[in-house]
Design an enzyme around this catalytic site. Structure first.
Site, PDB file in Angstrom:
ATOM      1  N   LYS A   1     -44.508   6.741 -17.833  1.00  0.00           N
ATOM      2  CA  LYS A   1     -43.816   7.763 -18.643  1.00  0.00           C
ATOM      3  C   LYS A   1     -42.849   7.020 -19.558  1.00  0.00           C
ATOM      4  O   LYS A   1     -41.757   6.632 -19.144  1.00  0.00           O
ATOM      5  CB  LYS A   1     -43.065   8.714 -17.706  1.00  0.00           C
TER       6      LYS A   1
ATOM      7  N   GLU B   1     -39.132   9.117 -24.637  1.00  0.00           N
ATOM      8  CA  GLU B   1     -39.566   9.959 -25.768  1.00  0.00           C
ATOM      9  C   GLU B   1     -39.004   9.435 -27.094  1.00  0.00           C
ATOM     10  O   GLU B   1     -39.472   9.798 -28.161  1.00  0.00           O
ATOM     11  CB  GLU B   1     -39.166  11.425 -25.533  1.00  0.00           C
TER      12      GLU B   1
ATOM     13  N   SER C   1     -30.494   5.077 -17.263  1.00  0.00           N
ATOM     14  CA  SER C   1     -29.056   5.198 -16.998  1.00  0.00           C
ATOM     15  C   SER C   1     -28.804   5.479 -15.516  1.00  0.00           C
ATOM     16  O   SER C   1     -29.693   5.971 -14.803  1.00  0.00           O
ATOM     17  CB  SER C   1     -28.491   6.353 -17.824  1.00  0.00           C
TER      18      SER C   1
ATOM     19  N   CYS D   1     -29.194  -3.906 -20.863  1.00  0.00           N
ATOM     20  CA  CYS D   1     -28.478  -3.686 -19.602  1.00  0.00           C
ATOM     21  C   CYS D   1     -27.840  -4.986 -19.123  1.00  0.00           C
ATOM     22  O   CYS D   1     -27.071  -4.985 -18.181  1.00  0.00           O
ATOM     23  CB  CYS D   1     -29.421  -3.136 -18.551  1.00  0.00           C
TER      24      CYS D   1
HETATM   25  P1  NAD Z   1     -32.077   7.475 -19.750  1.00  0.00           P
HETATM   26  O1  NAD Z   1     -31.638   7.462 -18.340  1.00  0.00           O
HETATM   27  O2  NAD Z   1     -31.498   8.480 -20.671  1.00  0.00           O
HETATM   28  O3  NAD Z   1     -33.683   7.686 -19.820  1.00  0.00           O
HETATM   29  C1  NAD Z   1     -34.571   6.925 -19.029  1.00  0.00           C
HETATM   30  C2  NAD Z   1     -35.828   7.751 -18.755  1.00  0.00           C
HETATM   31  O4  NAD Z   1     -35.466   8.936 -18.029  1.00  0.00           O
HETATM   32  C3  NAD Z   1     -36.532   8.225 -20.023  1.00  0.00           C
HETATM   33  O5  NAD Z   1     -37.923   8.068 -19.846  1.00  0.00           O
HETATM   34  C4  NAD Z   1     -36.108   9.685 -20.147  1.00  0.00           C
HETATM   35  O6  NAD Z   1     -37.116  10.489 -20.730  1.00  0.00           O
HETATM   36  C5  NAD Z   1     -35.873  10.114 -18.705  1.00  0.00           C
HETATM   37  N1  NAD Z   1     -34.778  11.101 -18.554  1.00  0.00           N
HETATM   38  C6  NAD Z   1     -33.668  11.247 -19.337  1.00  0.00           C
HETATM   39  N2  NAD Z   1     -32.867  12.210 -18.837  1.00  0.00           N
HETATM   40  C7  NAD Z   1     -33.455  12.673 -17.712  1.00  0.00           C
HETATM   41  C8  NAD Z   1     -33.102  13.663 -16.732  1.00  0.00           C
HETATM   42  N3  NAD Z   1     -32.005  14.370 -16.824  1.00  0.00           N
HETATM   43  N4  NAD Z   1     -33.961  13.855 -15.695  1.00  0.00           N
HETATM   44  C9  NAD Z   1     -35.095  13.156 -15.594  1.00  0.00           C
HETATM   45  N5  NAD Z   1     -35.473  12.209 -16.480  1.00  0.00           N
HETATM   46  C10 NAD Z   1     -34.683  11.964 -17.529  1.00  0.00           C
HETATM   47  O7  NAD Z   1     -31.875   5.984 -20.312  1.00  0.00           O
HETATM   48  P2  NAD Z   1     -32.074   5.464 -21.805  1.00  0.00           P
HETATM   49  O8  NAD Z   1     -30.991   6.033 -22.656  1.00  0.00           O
HETATM   50  O9  NAD Z   1     -33.484   5.623 -22.238  1.00  0.00           O
HETATM   51  O10 NAD Z   1     -31.836   3.888 -21.581  1.00  0.00           O
HETATM   52  C11 NAD Z   1     -30.570   3.290 -21.588  1.00  0.00           C
HETATM   53  C12 NAD Z   1     -30.036   3.110 -20.196  1.00  0.00           C
HETATM   54  O11 NAD Z   1     -30.957   2.361 -19.411  1.00  0.00           O
HETATM   55  C13 NAD Z   1     -28.736   2.311 -20.154  1.00  0.00           C
HETATM   56  O12 NAD Z   1     -27.865   2.917 -19.228  1.00  0.00           O
HETATM   57  C14 NAD Z   1     -29.174   0.939 -19.671  1.00  0.00           C
HETATM   58  O13 NAD Z   1     -28.173   0.179 -19.014  1.00  0.00           O
HETATM   59  C15 NAD Z   1     -30.266   1.306 -18.737  1.00  0.00           C
HETATM   60  N6  NAD Z   1     -31.166   0.192 -18.487  1.00  0.00           N
HETATM   61  C16 NAD Z   1     -31.056  -0.435 -17.289  1.00  0.00           C
HETATM   62  C17 NAD Z   1     -31.851  -1.529 -17.006  1.00  0.00           C
HETATM   63  C18 NAD Z   1     -31.717  -2.254 -15.695  1.00  0.00           C
HETATM   64  O14 NAD Z   1     -32.486  -3.155 -15.468  1.00  0.00           O
HETATM   65  N7  NAD Z   1     -30.782  -1.924 -14.840  1.00  0.00           N
HETATM   66  C19 NAD Z   1     -32.791  -1.969 -17.961  1.00  0.00           C
HETATM   67  C20 NAD Z   1     -32.891  -1.288 -19.164  1.00  0.00           C
HETATM   68  C21 NAD Z   1     -32.069  -0.201 -19.421  1.00  0.00           C
END
Ligand code: NAD
Length: 485
Positions: A174, A177, A227, A282
């Site tokens: 997945k 988006e 996140s 991250c």
């Molecule tokens: P996000 O959490 O908003 O989205 C991640 C995924 O979850 C996406 O596919 C999104 O469609 C889905 N999603 C979003 N909101 C949701 C909800 N309420 N319920 C279910 N699914 C949901 O993250 P982002 O903005 O795409 O990415 C940035 C974040 O990712 C930052 O916090 C970053 O630190 C983190 N990140 C962490 C690592 C790590 O290795 N720890 C690596 C890359 C990114």
């Protein structure tokens, strides 16, 4: 719209879902509409899971030495298509072309590791008593899912897909988006590399699909990267449905600079760590703790930051909302008494007025209580906190809820070792601004940066993507000999 509407990839083909609502995919580089992405429903997820379940018996029974041949070919295809993949990555994510090239190179390294899996999962065998042996085998789980974020459109998908699939699982991916295009290209390359239809499927969408993945009875394991807020939701929901789950969350990485640090090298590393991928990593340095007098190093960091030019060697942040959020943090810090040494607010790139850029920003005299010191900003911003001692610096690092990375810049081996021992983070750098372990070492943070056991890449991923079968076998038929003989 530059590209045709994005489609799901199920059973080896792109499929239309007329019923799904669609979101625009906007390029952060210039604000142009690139494509549209479908907000799929559980109906499409069910189709994808069925196709993965149908593919699983044959794929899981294919010997691993044969399965990895697909990934040798996939690696060659990544190399062949590197430039095109990198350009697409930059268009949808906003990072610079150089950063996208590095991202695809990392995908190649991740695939090389998957190709080495036959060497790593030979299992164990021991004669435990006369004529009786115990052996272990790593057995694939079945249908597994991988939910990925926007900041690495190709690399994070490749943290999971080569290993999970080479180990015999079938996968539902997945994508975010916000950046759905790259994964479609990867699906085609896997097909070209000979991956049987149904082994890798892509379902696009948002919250509804993620929730349906966590609830689906035929999905055995869920990996999530994003996140912390969503990582917690996914971890709770997937595990409450008795699935295996590894959920990587956000970060607030601290970089400690000691007075004996080499000034030029330290400044270059700090500036590159906080601004690379527009600070949307991250592993980015987000808070710097200057221990003692490091004024001359801070001057050099500002010099380095001023050489980073939005639209040239600094990419865009993902959206208008992100741009506004990052600028709000900077303004709040200023209002709370911090000093903005280099200010990246109100940045415009000529000819790309609708692009979403924030310039490199250096904030000094930040106190540990300010929001720029405690929260993940996810932009090219470094917040400098001053302390007198290493222990004070460590107390600040330890108090932050995250634990992805921490780094120290010093020439003193004893001080570096002390910080390695006492920092509360899963990945530590010494004179390294972005301490991402390279394969075969695994990637994974601690605390609120990761929920679940083990790491997502490297050897650690073998435990996540397989279950262990233990056999106790008595080959001889001698009477009186048993497994305790
Ligand atoms: P996000 O959490 O908003 O989205 C991640 C995924 O979850 C996406 O596919 C999104 O469609 C889905 N999603 C979003 N909101 C949701 C909800 N309420 N319920 C279910 N699914 C949901 O993250 P982002 O903005 O795409 O990415 C940035 C974040 O990712 C930052 O916090 C970053 O630190 C983190 N990140 C962490 C690592 C790590 O290795 N720890 C690596 C890359 C990114």
């Amino acid at each position: 719209m530059k590209y045709k509407a994005v489609r799901n990839f199920i059973g080896g083909k792109f499929t239309d879902n007329q019923m799904a609502g669609k979101l625009d995919v906007i390029s952060p580089l210039d604000g142009n509409r690139l494509s549209q992405v479908p907000m799929s429903s559980v109906v499409e997820l069910n189709e994808a899971v069925k196709s993965a379940m149908d593919a699983f018996p044959a794929w899981s029974k294919t010997p691993i030495k044969e399965r990895v041949q697909v990934f040798f070919r996939y690696k060659t295809l990544l190399e062949k298509n590197l430039q095109e993949l990198a350009e697409l990555c930059s268009e949808e994510n906003g990072k610079t072309l150089g950063e996208s090239v590095a991202e695809i190179e990392k995908c190649i390294e991740l695939t090389e590791f998957a190709c080495s899996l036959p060497q790593l999962i030979t299992g164990e065998l021991l004669e435990v008593s006369r004529g009786v042996e115990c052996r272990t085998e790593h057995v694939p789980l079945g249908v597994v899912a991988s939910i990925v974020p926007f900041n690495f459109p190709s690399m994070v998908p490749n943290w999971t897909l080569p290993n999970a699939i080479a180990l015999g699982n079938c996968m539902i991916m997945k994508p975010s988006e916000k950046v759905p295009l790259s994964v479609g290209r990867l699906a085609l390359l896997l097909k070209e590399a000979g991956l049987p239809d149904g082994v890798f499927n892509v379902v696009h969408g948002g919250v509804e699909i993620v929730e349906a993945i966590c609830d689906h009875p035929d999905i055995q394991a869920v990996s999530f990267v994003g996140s912390t807020k969503v990582a917690k939701i996914v971890y709770q929901r997937a595990t409450s449905n008795y699935k295996r789950c590894l959920a990587l969350g956000g970060a607030k990485n601290h970089l400690m600079v000691l007075p004996d640090a080499i000034p030029g090298m330290t400044a270059q590393n700090v500036a590159a760590s906080m601004s690379g991928c527009a600070g949307q990593r991250c592993m980015a340095a987000s808070a710097m703790i200057g221990v003692g007098n490091v004024d001359s190093i801070i001057d050099k960091i500002c010099e380095e930051a001023r050489k980073i030019i939005p639209g040239k060697n600094l990419g865009a942040v993902i959206s208008k909302e992100s741009q506004q959020r990052i600028e709000k943090y900077i303004t709040e810090a200023e209002q709370q008494g911090a000093t903005i040494l280099v200010d990246g607010r109100n940045t415009k790139v000529a000819g790309k007025e609708n692009g979403t850029y924030v310039g490199p920003t250096v904030i000094d005299h930040v106190t540990p209580q300010m929001s720029v010191a405690t929260e993940e900003i996810f932009g090219p911003v470094i917040s400098i906190i001053r302390t007198k001692t290493i222990d004070e610096a460590l107390a600040i690092e330890n108090a932050n809820p995250y634990g992805n990375a921490a780094s120290v810049f010093t020439q003193n081996g004893g001080a570096a070792r002390y910080i390695i021992d006492h920092a509360s983070a899963g990945m530590i750098g010494v004179n390294v601004g972005v301490p991402v372990p390279r394969e075969p070492f695994s990637f994974g943070g601690w605390n609120d940066s990761k929920f679940g056991v083990g790491d997502i890449t490297g050897k650690s991923s073998i435990e996540f993507w397989t279950k262990l079968k233990k056999s106790t076998i008595k080959w001889n038929a001698e009477a009186g000999v048993n497994w305790m003989s």
